[in-house]
Design a protein around this motif. Structure first.
Motif, PDB file in Angstrom:
ATOM      1  N   PRO A  32       0.809  -1.230   0.000  1.00 53.92           N
ATOM      2  CA  PRO A  32       0.000   0.000   0.000  1.00 53.92           C
ATOM      3  C   PRO A  32       0.838   1.273   0.000  1.00 53.92           C
ATOM      4  CG  PRO A  32      -0.843  -1.571   1.599  1.00 53.92           C
ATOM      5  CD  PRO A  32       0.470  -2.105   1.141  1.00 53.92           C
ATOM      6  N   PHE A  33       2.054   1.201   0.537  1.00 50.48           N
ATOM      7  CA  PHE A  33       2.893   2.389   0.628  1.00 50.48           C
ATOM      8  C   PHE A  33       3.656   2.686  -0.663  1.00 50.48           C
ATOM      9  CE2 PHE A  33       2.460   0.968   5.056  1.00 50.48           C
ATOM     10  CZ  PHE A  33       1.997   2.149   5.647  1.00 50.48           C
ATOM     11  N   LEU A  34       3.606   1.782  -1.626  1.00 46.70           N
ATOM     12  CA  LEU A  34       4.279   2.039  -2.900  1.00 46.70           C
ATOM     13  C   LEU A  34       3.545   3.092  -3.719  1.00 46.70           C
ATOM     14  CD1 LEU A  34       5.300  -1.605  -3.857  1.00 46.70           C
ATOM     15  CD2 LEU A  34       6.844   0.268  -3.234  1.00 46.70           C
ATOM     16  N   GLY A  35       2.251   3.262  -3.471  1.00 42.90           N
ATOM     17  CA  GLY A  35       1.500   4.337  -4.100  1.00 42.90           C
ATOM     18  C   GLY A  35       1.161   4.076  -5.557  1.00 42.90           C
ATOM     19  N   ALA A  36       0.601   5.110  -6.165  1.00 45.34           N
ATOM     20  CA  ALA A  36       0.144   5.013  -7.551  1.00 45.34           C
ATOM     21  C   ALA A  36       1.326   4.959  -8.518  1.00 45.34           C
ATOM     22  CB  ALA A  36      -0.755   6.196  -7.882  1.00 45.34           C
ATOM     23  N   GLY A  37       1.058   4.382  -9.689  1.00 43.37           N
ATOM     24  CA  GLY A  37       2.054   4.378 -10.753  1.00 43.37           C
ATOM     25  C   GLY A  37       3.047   3.247 -10.683  1.00 43.37           C
ATOM     26  N   ILE A  38       2.808   2.252  -9.824  1.00 45.39           N
ATOM     27  CA  ILE A  38       3.703   1.101  -9.718  1.00 45.39           C
ATOM     28  C   ILE A  38       2.884  -0.183  -9.783  1.00 45.39           C
ATOM     29  CG2 ILE A  38       5.206  -0.212  -8.159  1.00 45.39           C
ATOM     30  CD1 ILE A  38       6.437   2.379  -7.261  1.00 45.39           C
ATOM     31  N   ARG A  39       3.295  -1.094 -10.635  1.00 51.58           N
ATOM     32  CA  ARG A  39       2.728  -2.443 -10.656  1.00 51.58           C
ATOM     33  C   ARG A  39       3.658  -3.330  -9.834  1.00 51.58           C
ATOM     34  NH1 ARG A  39       2.624  -6.773 -15.696  1.00 51.58           N
ATOM     35  NH2 ARG A  39       1.273  -8.336 -14.696  1.00 51.58           N
ATOM     36  N   ALA A  40       3.243  -3.669  -8.635  1.00 53.97           N
ATOM     37  CA  ALA A  40       4.061  -4.453  -7.718  1.00 53.97           C
ATOM     38  C   ALA A  40       3.805  -5.939  -7.943  1.00 53.97           C
ATOM     39  CB  ALA A  40       3.754  -4.076  -6.284  1.00 53.97           C
ATOM     40  N   ILE A  41       4.872  -6.682  -8.216  1.00 48.85           N
ATOM     41  CA  ILE A  41       4.786  -8.105  -8.534  1.00 48.85           C
ATOM     42  C   ILE A  41       5.676  -8.859  -7.551  1.00 48.85           C
ATOM     43  CG2 ILE A  41       5.162  -9.869 -10.295  1.00 48.85           C
ATOM     44  CD1 ILE A  41       5.259  -7.241 -12.248  1.00 48.85           C
ATOM     45  N   SER A  42       5.093  -9.668  -6.699  1.00 46.99           N
ATOM     46  CA  SER A  42       5.891 -10.520  -5.819  1.00 46.99           C
ATOM     47  C   SER A  42       5.703 -11.973  -6.248  1.00 46.99           C
ATOM     48  CB  SER A  42       5.500 -10.327  -4.354  1.00 46.99           C
ATOM     49  OG  SER A  42       4.137 -10.622  -4.138  1.00 46.99           O
ATOM     50  N   TYR A  43       6.767 -12.754  -6.165  1.00 50.80           N
ATOM     51  CA  TYR A  43       6.709 -14.138  -6.632  1.00 50.80           C
ATOM     52  C   TYR A  43       7.390 -15.047  -5.610  1.00 50.80           C
ATOM     53  CZ  TYR A  43      11.670 -14.157  -7.848  1.00 50.80           C
ATOM     54  OH  TYR A  43      13.037 -14.127  -7.775  1.00 50.80           O
ATOM     55  N   ASP A  44       7.081 -16.322  -5.687  1.00 56.62           N
ATOM     56  CA  ASP A  44       7.726 -17.317  -4.845  1.00 56.62           C
ATOM     57  C   ASP A  44       8.931 -17.896  -5.569  1.00 56.62           C
ATOM     58  OD1 ASP A  44       5.886 -17.087  -2.755  1.00 56.62           O
ATOM     59  OD2 ASP A  44       4.560 -18.616  -3.601  1.00 56.62           O
ATOM     60  N   GLN A  45      10.096 -17.810  -4.928  1.00 53.28           N
ATOM     61  CA  GLN A  45      11.297 -18.420  -5.479  1.00 53.28           C
ATOM     62  C   GLN A  45      11.173 -19.943  -5.407  1.00 53.28           C
ATOM     63  OE1 GLN A  45      14.412 -16.758  -3.000  1.00 53.28           O
ATOM     64  NE2 GLN A  45      13.404 -14.767  -3.106  1.00 53.28           N
ATOM     65  N   ARG A  46      12.162 -20.635  -5.925  1.00 56.49           N
ATOM     66  CA  ARG A  46      12.181 -22.093  -5.805  1.00 56.49           C
ATOM     67  C   ARG A  46      12.137 -22.484  -4.326  1.00 56.49           C
ATOM     68  NH1 ARG A  46      16.131 -24.701 -10.454  1.00 56.49           N
ATOM     69  NH2 ARG A  46      16.179 -22.887 -11.846  1.00 56.49           N
ATOM     70  N   ASP A  47      11.421 -23.553  -4.043  1.00 57.09           N
ATOM     71  CA  ASP A  47      11.264 -24.067  -2.682  1.00 57.09           C
ATOM     72  C   ASP A  47      10.653 -23.039  -1.736  1.00 57.09           C
ATOM     73  OD1 ASP A  47      12.195 -26.706  -3.078  1.00 57.09           O
ATOM     74  OD2 ASP A  47      14.266 -25.986  -3.091  1.00 57.09           O
ATOM     75  N   ALA A  48       9.741 -22.231  -2.266  1.00 56.25           N
ATOM     76  CA  ALA A  48       9.045 -21.235  -1.454  1.00 56.25           C
ATOM     77  C   ALA A  48       7.586 -21.164  -1.879  1.00 56.25           C
ATOM     78  CB  ALA A  48       9.692 -19.857  -1.596  1.00 56.25           C
ATOM     79  N   GLY A  49       6.707 -20.992  -0.907  1.00 56.24           N
ATOM     80  CA  GLY A  49       5.307 -20.730  -1.185  1.00 56.24           C
ATOM     81  C   GLY A  49       4.675 -21.740  -2.119  1.00 56.24           C
ATOM     82  N   ASP A  50       4.029 -21.225  -3.164  1.00 53.82           N
ATOM     83  CA  ASP A  50       3.252 -22.064  -4.082  1.00 53.82           C
ATOM     84  C   ASP A  50       3.976 -22.396  -5.381  1.00 53.82           C
ATOM     85  OD1 ASP A  50       0.986 -22.116  -2.373  1.00 53.82           O
ATOM     86  OD2 ASP A  50       0.452 -20.098  -3.040  1.00 53.82           O
ATOM     87  N   THR A  51       5.214 -21.938  -5.532  1.00 55.07           N
ATOM     88  CA  THR A  51       5.971 -22.315  -6.722  1.00 55.07           C
ATOM     89  C   THR A  51       6.287 -23.806  -6.686  1.00 55.07           C
ATOM     90  OG1 THR A  51       6.943 -20.169  -7.290  1.00 55.07           O
ATOM     91  CG2 THR A  51       8.285 -22.100  -7.767  1.00 55.07           C
ATOM     92  N   ILE A  52       6.170 -24.441  -7.855  1.00 53.02           N
ATOM     93  CA  ILE A  52       6.450 -25.871  -7.985  1.00 53.02           C
ATOM     94  C   ILE A  52       7.736 -26.040  -8.786  1.00 53.02           C
ATOM     95  CG2 ILE A  52       5.606 -28.062  -8.880  1.00 53.02           C
ATOM     96  CD1 ILE A  52       2.761 -26.945  -8.566  1.00 53.02           C
ATOM     97  N   ASN A  53       8.729 -26.648  -8.181  1.00 55.25           N
ATOM     98  CA  ASN A  53      10.015 -26.859  -8.856  1.00 55.25           C
ATOM     99  C   ASN A  53      10.514 -28.269  -8.594  1.00 55.25           C
ATOM    100  OD1 ASN A  53      10.550 -25.217  -6.140  1.00 55.25           O
ATOM    101  ND2 ASN A  53      12.263 -26.638  -6.417  1.00 55.25           N
ATOM    102  N   PRO A  54      11.393 -28.776  -9.468  1.00 57.43           N
ATOM    103  CA  PRO A  54      11.967 -30.102  -9.231  1.00 57.43           C
ATOM    104  C   PRO A  54      12.784 -30.121  -7.934  1.00 57.43           C
ATOM    105  CG  PRO A  54      12.410 -29.332 -11.469  1.00 57.43           C
ATOM    106  CD  PRO A  54      11.876 -28.158 -10.707  1.00 57.43           C
ATOM    107  N   GLY A  55      13.052 -31.304  -7.447  1.00 56.98           N
ATOM    108  CA  GLY A  55      13.844 -31.441  -6.233  1.00 56.98           C
ATOM    109  C   GLY A  55      15.338 -31.475  -6.483  1.00 56.98           C
ATOM    110  N   ASP A  56      15.761 -31.044  -7.670  1.00 60.80           N
ATOM    111  CA  ASP A  56      17.189 -31.043  -8.003  1.00 60.80           C
ATOM    112  C   ASP A  56      17.892 -29.857  -7.350  1.00 60.80           C
ATOM    113  OD1 ASP A  56      16.632 -33.191  -9.707  1.00 60.80           O
ATOM    114  OD2 ASP A  56      16.181 -31.831 -11.373  1.00 60.80           O
ATOM    115  N   PRO A  57      19.188 -29.960  -7.075  1.00 63.38           N
ATOM    116  CA  PRO A  57      19.946 -28.817  -6.559  1.00 63.38           C
ATOM    117  C   PRO A  57      19.968 -27.683  -7.585  1.00 63.38           C
ATOM    118  CG  PRO A  57      21.176 -30.868  -6.303  1.00 63.38           C
ATOM    119  CD  PRO A  57      20.009 -31.173  -7.194  1.00 63.38           C
TER     120      PRO A  57
END
Length: 252
Positions: A32-57
């Motif tokens: 909310p503090f980023l204000g107008a004029g910004i499209r804020a995009i947050s994502y889950d990295q590998r092994d985080a949240g809802d991202t699905i990634n292989p179990g490889d290193p």
């Protein structure tokens, strides 16, 4: 790999890169503090949240490439980056490896290598996931913040995302090779550095050294801030990031 992300707002694309103990929901209070004029995009990295990634290193450079690829997949030639802690490290590797993808780079509470770890870092690395959750609140939030704001404590606990031991092991192994200190002089993406002066996990000297090495970089210190400055002081952090982003349009 299937990458989960959340977006809000319209305007300059700003990708928010979460910390090592978090997922994309870390930035709920900041948005909310980023204000107008910004499209804020947050994502889950590998092994985080809802991202699905292989179990490889994977490596920290792989995470940086993931980030650059996400910008393209979202339809942008370039975007802005804001990364905190582990996410700042990912963002640094993305900007060093794929500078053409990024219009600006904002880094909070991160370091160019492991030499700048504070007194709390060694302890953190020895704890199991459940022990980490309690310990991290003290690392993130100032004593005054903990005493004055129960809601802030809840917010700090909520940014700590659960992971399996295997997921934690892969993420820890990836960041273990991080060392960009000598590469910073060649970083061509305009860079903003934000750091709390009382960060127990990454010493403030990390930001000061990066500011000396990155050409034309800007340093903003938050007096008394700990490692969770984006959580405890979202109005201050978002304000300076917003100004930095709007001064450097990404274009399409």
């Amino acid at each position: 790999m299937q990458v989960a992300y959340t977006e809000s707002g319209t305007g300059e694309p700003l990708v928010l890169v979460h910390g090592g103990e978090s997922d994309r929901t870390q930035f709920t209070a900041l948005r909310p503090f980023l204000g107008a004029g910004i499209r804020a995009i947050s994502y889950d990295q590998r092994d985080a949240g809802d991202t699905i990634n292989p179990g490889d290193p994977y490596t920290i450079d792989d995470l940086g490439t993931d980030l650059a690829d996400l910008v393209g997949a979202l339809g942008y030639e370039r975007a802005h980056l804001f990364g905190t802690s582990y996410g700042g490290i990912v963002a640094m590797h993305a900007a060093l490896g794929h500078p053409e993808r990024f219009a600006s780079l904002s880094l909070a509470a991160c370091a160019p290598n492991a030499d700048f770890g504070g007194p709390g870092m060694a302890t953190l690395l020895q704890l199991d996931p459940e022990e980490r959750r309690g310990f991290m609140v003290d690392m993130l939030i100032t004593p005054r913040g903990q005493a004055d704001n129960a809601g802030l404590l809840d917010r700090a606990r909520n940014v700590l995302a659960p992971r399996t031991p295997e997921q934690n092991a892969r993420r820890t192994a990836a960041v273990s090779t991080h060392d960009v200190l000598d590469a910073l002089a060649g970083l061509s993406v305009p860079t903003l550095l934000i750091h709390g002066t009382d960060d127990p996990l990454i010493r403030v000297e990390a930001a000061e050294e990066m500011a000396r090495r990155i050409p034309g970089s800007r340093l903003e210190l938050i007096d008394g801030g700990r490692h969770g400055i984006a959580t405890e002081f979202p109005h201050l952090v978002a304000g300076v990031v917003r100004e930095f982003v709007h001064g450097r349009p990404a274009g399409r």
